[in-house]
Motif scaffolding. Structure first.
Motif, PDB file in Angstrom:
ATOM      1  N   CYS A 163     -61.172 -14.349   0.667  1.00  0.00           N
ATOM      2  CA  CYS A 163     -62.369 -14.996   0.097  1.00  0.00           C
ATOM      3  C   CYS A 163     -63.051 -13.982  -0.811  1.00  0.00           C
ATOM      4  N   SER A 164     -62.380 -13.592  -1.857  1.00  0.00           N
ATOM      5  CA  SER A 164     -62.852 -12.490  -2.703  1.00  0.00           C
ATOM      6  C   SER A 164     -63.899 -12.896  -3.742  1.00  0.00           C
ATOM      7  N   SER A 165     -64.272 -14.187  -3.801  1.00  0.00           N
ATOM      8  CA  SER A 165     -65.281 -14.632  -4.766  1.00  0.00           C
ATOM      9  C   SER A 165     -66.698 -14.585  -4.212  1.00  0.00           C
ATOM     10  N   ILE A 166     -66.841 -14.211  -2.941  1.00  0.00           N
ATOM     11  CA  ILE A 166     -68.167 -14.211  -2.313  1.00  0.00           C
ATOM     12  C   ILE A 166     -69.068 -13.172  -2.974  1.00  0.00           C
ATOM     13  N   GLU A 167     -70.228 -13.649  -3.427  1.00  0.00           N
ATOM     14  CA  GLU A 167     -71.218 -12.790  -4.067  1.00  0.00           C
ATOM     15  C   GLU A 167     -72.400 -12.515  -3.139  1.00  0.00           C
ATOM     16  N   LYS A 168     -72.656 -13.473  -2.227  1.00  0.00           N
ATOM     17  CA  LYS A 168     -73.777 -13.346  -1.295  1.00  0.00           C
ATOM     18  C   LYS A 168     -73.270 -13.703   0.097  1.00  0.00           C
ATOM     19  N   PHE A 169     -73.468 -12.776   1.055  1.00  0.00           N
ATOM     20  CA  PHE A 169     -72.980 -12.960   2.411  1.00  0.00           C
ATOM     21  C   PHE A 169     -74.082 -12.499   3.359  1.00  0.00           C
ATOM     22  N   LYS A 170     -74.889 -13.428   3.832  1.00  0.00           N
ATOM     23  CA  LYS A 170     -76.027 -13.092   4.677  1.00  0.00           C
ATOM     24  C   LYS A 170     -75.789 -13.651   6.074  1.00  0.00           C
ATOM     25  N   VAL A 171     -75.733 -12.739   7.054  1.00  0.00           N
ATOM     26  CA  VAL A 171     -75.438 -13.135   8.427  1.00  0.00           C
ATOM     27  C   VAL A 171     -76.450 -12.510   9.379  1.00  0.00           C
ATOM     28  N   GLY A 172     -76.337 -12.902  10.661  1.00  0.00           N
ATOM     29  CA  GLY A 172     -77.237 -12.399  11.691  1.00  0.00           C
ATOM     30  C   GLY A 172     -77.104 -10.906  11.915  1.00  0.00           C
ATOM     31  N   ASN A 173     -78.128 -10.355  12.487  1.00  0.00           N
ATOM     32  CA  ASN A 173     -78.123  -8.944  12.802  1.00  0.00           C
ATOM     33  C   ASN A 173     -78.516  -8.778  14.260  1.00  0.00           C
ATOM     34  N   PRO A 174     -77.686  -8.301  15.157  1.00  0.00           N
ATOM     35  CA  PRO A 174     -76.346  -7.805  14.897  1.00  0.00           C
ATOM     36  C   PRO A 174     -75.318  -8.934  14.852  1.00  0.00           C
ATOM     37  N   CYS A 175     -74.263  -8.716  14.116  1.00  0.00           N
ATOM     38  CA  CYS A 175     -73.144  -9.657  14.044  1.00  0.00           C
ATOM     39  C   CYS A 175     -71.866  -8.840  14.201  1.00  0.00           C
ATOM     40  N   ALA A 176     -71.014  -9.272  15.126  1.00  0.00           N
ATOM     41  CA  ALA A 176     -69.742  -8.584  15.346  1.00  0.00           C
ATOM     42  C   ALA A 176     -68.656  -9.259  14.515  1.00  0.00           C
ATOM     43  N   PHE A 177     -67.792  -8.451  13.936  1.00  0.00           N
ATOM     44  CA  PHE A 177     -66.713  -8.966  13.106  1.00  0.00           C
ATOM     45  C   PHE A 177     -65.367  -8.580  13.709  1.00  0.00           C
ATOM     46  N   GLY A 178     -64.451  -9.551  13.810  1.00  0.00           N
ATOM     47  CA  GLY A 178     -63.097  -9.283  14.253  1.00  0.00           C
ATOM     48  C   GLY A 178     -62.329  -8.550  13.165  1.00  0.00           C
ATOM     49  N   LYS A 179     -61.120  -8.162  13.484  1.00  0.00           N
ATOM     50  CA  LYS A 179     -60.261  -7.412  12.565  1.00  0.00           C
ATOM     51  C   LYS A 179     -60.046  -8.207  11.267  1.00  0.00           C
ATOM     52  N   GLY A 180     -60.370  -7.581  10.143  1.00  0.00           N
ATOM     53  CA  GLY A 180     -60.154  -8.177   8.829  1.00  0.00           C
ATOM     54  C   GLY A 180     -61.064  -9.346   8.495  1.00  0.00           C
ATOM     55  N   ALA A 181     -62.097  -9.575   9.289  1.00  0.00           N
ATOM     56  CA  ALA A 181     -62.969 -10.743   9.086  1.00  0.00           C
ATOM     57  C   ALA A 181     -63.624 -10.760   7.709  1.00  0.00           C
ATOM     58  N   ILE A 182     -64.021  -9.609   7.232  1.00  0.00           N
ATOM     59  CA  ILE A 182     -64.694  -9.546   5.929  1.00  0.00           C
ATOM     60  C   ILE A 182     -63.980  -8.585   4.980  1.00  0.00           C
ATOM     61  N   LYS A 183     -62.711  -8.366   5.209  1.00  0.00           N
ATOM     62  CA  LYS A 183     -61.919  -7.400   4.455  1.00  0.00           C
ATOM     63  C   LYS A 183     -61.971  -7.631   2.944  1.00  0.00           C
ATOM     64  N   ASP A 184     -61.845  -8.860   2.495  1.00  0.00           N
ATOM     65  CA  ASP A 184     -61.773  -9.142   1.062  1.00  0.00           C
ATOM     66  C   ASP A 184     -63.116  -9.465   0.411  1.00  0.00           C
ATOM     67  N   ILE A 185     -64.198  -9.378   1.168  1.00  0.00           N
ATOM     68  CA  ILE A 185     -65.521  -9.634   0.600  1.00  0.00           C
ATOM     69  C   ILE A 185     -66.007  -8.365  -0.079  1.00  0.00           C
ATOM     70  N   PRO A 186     -66.433  -8.465  -1.347  1.00  0.00           N
ATOM     71  CA  PRO A 186     -66.961  -7.274  -2.019  1.00  0.00           C
ATOM     72  C   PRO A 186     -68.078  -6.625  -1.214  1.00  0.00           C
ATOM     73  N   LYS A 187     -68.041  -5.316  -1.075  1.00  0.00           N
ATOM     74  CA  LYS A 187     -68.987  -4.598  -0.214  1.00  0.00           C
ATOM     75  C   LYS A 187     -70.452  -4.881  -0.555  1.00  0.00           C
ATOM     76  N   GLY A 188     -70.792  -5.022  -1.794  1.00  0.00           N
ATOM     77  CA  GLY A 188     -72.179  -5.268  -2.184  1.00  0.00           C
ATOM     78  C   GLY A 188     -72.683  -6.660  -1.812  1.00  0.00           C
ATOM     79  N   ALA A 189     -71.784  -7.549  -1.423  1.00  0.00           N
ATOM     80  CA  ALA A 189     -72.187  -8.911  -1.094  1.00  0.00           C
ATOM     81  C   ALA A 189     -72.692  -9.051   0.331  1.00  0.00           C
ATOM     82  N   VAL A 190     -72.307  -8.127   1.219  1.00  0.00           N
ATOM     83  CA  VAL A 190     -72.646  -8.242   2.647  1.00  0.00           C
ATOM     84  C   VAL A 190     -74.069  -7.779   2.900  1.00  0.00           C
ATOM     85  N   MET A 191     -74.891  -8.697   3.443  1.00  0.00           N
ATOM     86  CA  MET A 191     -76.271  -8.388   3.777  1.00  0.00           C
ATOM     87  C   MET A 191     -76.514  -8.799   5.217  1.00  0.00           C
ATOM     88  N   LYS A 192     -77.141  -7.936   5.970  1.00  0.00           N
ATOM     89  CA  LYS A 192     -77.493  -8.276   7.370  1.00  0.00           C
ATOM     90  C   LYS A 192     -78.979  -8.249   7.530  1.00  0.00           C
TER      91      LYS A 192
END
Length: 192
Positions: A163-192
């Motif tokens: 899912c490499s087109s994600i520009e905005k990724f806002k999730v709960g804090n804390p949020c646990a991620f399984g292996k590779g869950a957000i691997k292809d999301i651009p780093k700047g898109a992830v917001m907690k």
């Protein structure tokens, strides 16, 4: 709605309307139907729209490989089971009648494994009360640009893989991620 599941073979049984799979373009699930059975409309190649305002649960593979399905209107949907919409490559809208394009719903708490896998036309996910996402739930949803799930507590392995087109990724804090869950999301898109 009865279940169309064969426990001996662990596969879907054909629904009574299965022979109409190339003809049905619209499905209206009357009030009182709260569950869409496993495989109920799997492989309906001409299905474009579904009205399911009373449905609270969509079971495994209910709309599996409905490649022309574009729009499903829901009301109080709270659970989307394994592979419910897997391979619905044209699916652009899941939500209430007046909701915007994308996947939305205030009641959805759980999206199971591969539920929206390969839904390449889905552009956004807005699920304010979502708690858990299963393995590969949005695998290869290459058009998603926005994910907002502020109460999300867990996303399974490969939940958003490819899912490499994600520009905005806002999730709960804390949020646990399984292996590779957000691997292809651009780093700047992830917001907690």
């Amino acid at each position: 709605m009865p279940y169309f599941w064969n426990s001996d073979t662990d596969l879907f049984d054909k629904s009574p309307w299965f022979d109409l799979k190339k003809e049905v373009r619209k499905v209206i699930l009357e009030p009182g139907i709260s569950t869409v059975s496993p495989g109920a409309f799997a492989w309906f190649s001409s299905l474009k729209t579904v009205e399911a305002s009373g449905v609270v649960r969509i079971c495994s593979g209910a709309f599996f490989e409905c490649k022309e399905l574009e729009d499903i209107e829901t009301g109080n949907l709270s659970l989307v089971d394994v592979g419910s919409f897997e391979g619905c490559v044209s699916l652009a809208k899941v939500g209430e009648r007046n909701s915007k394009i994308g996947l939305s719903g205030n009641e959805i708490r759980f999206v199971d494994d591969f539920a929206f896998s390969r839904c390449g036309s889905l552009e956004r996910v807005s699920l304010p009360n979502l708690k858990m996402i299963g393995e590969g739930a949005f695998f290869k949803c290459s058009s998603i640009t926005s994910v907002i799930a502020e109460k999300l507590e867990f996303a399974g392995d490969n939940a958003f893989f490819k899912c490499s087109s994600i520009e905005k990724f806002k999730v709960g804090n804390p949020c646990a991620f399984g292996k590779g869950a957000i691997k292809d999301i651009p780093k700047g898109a992830v917001m907690k």
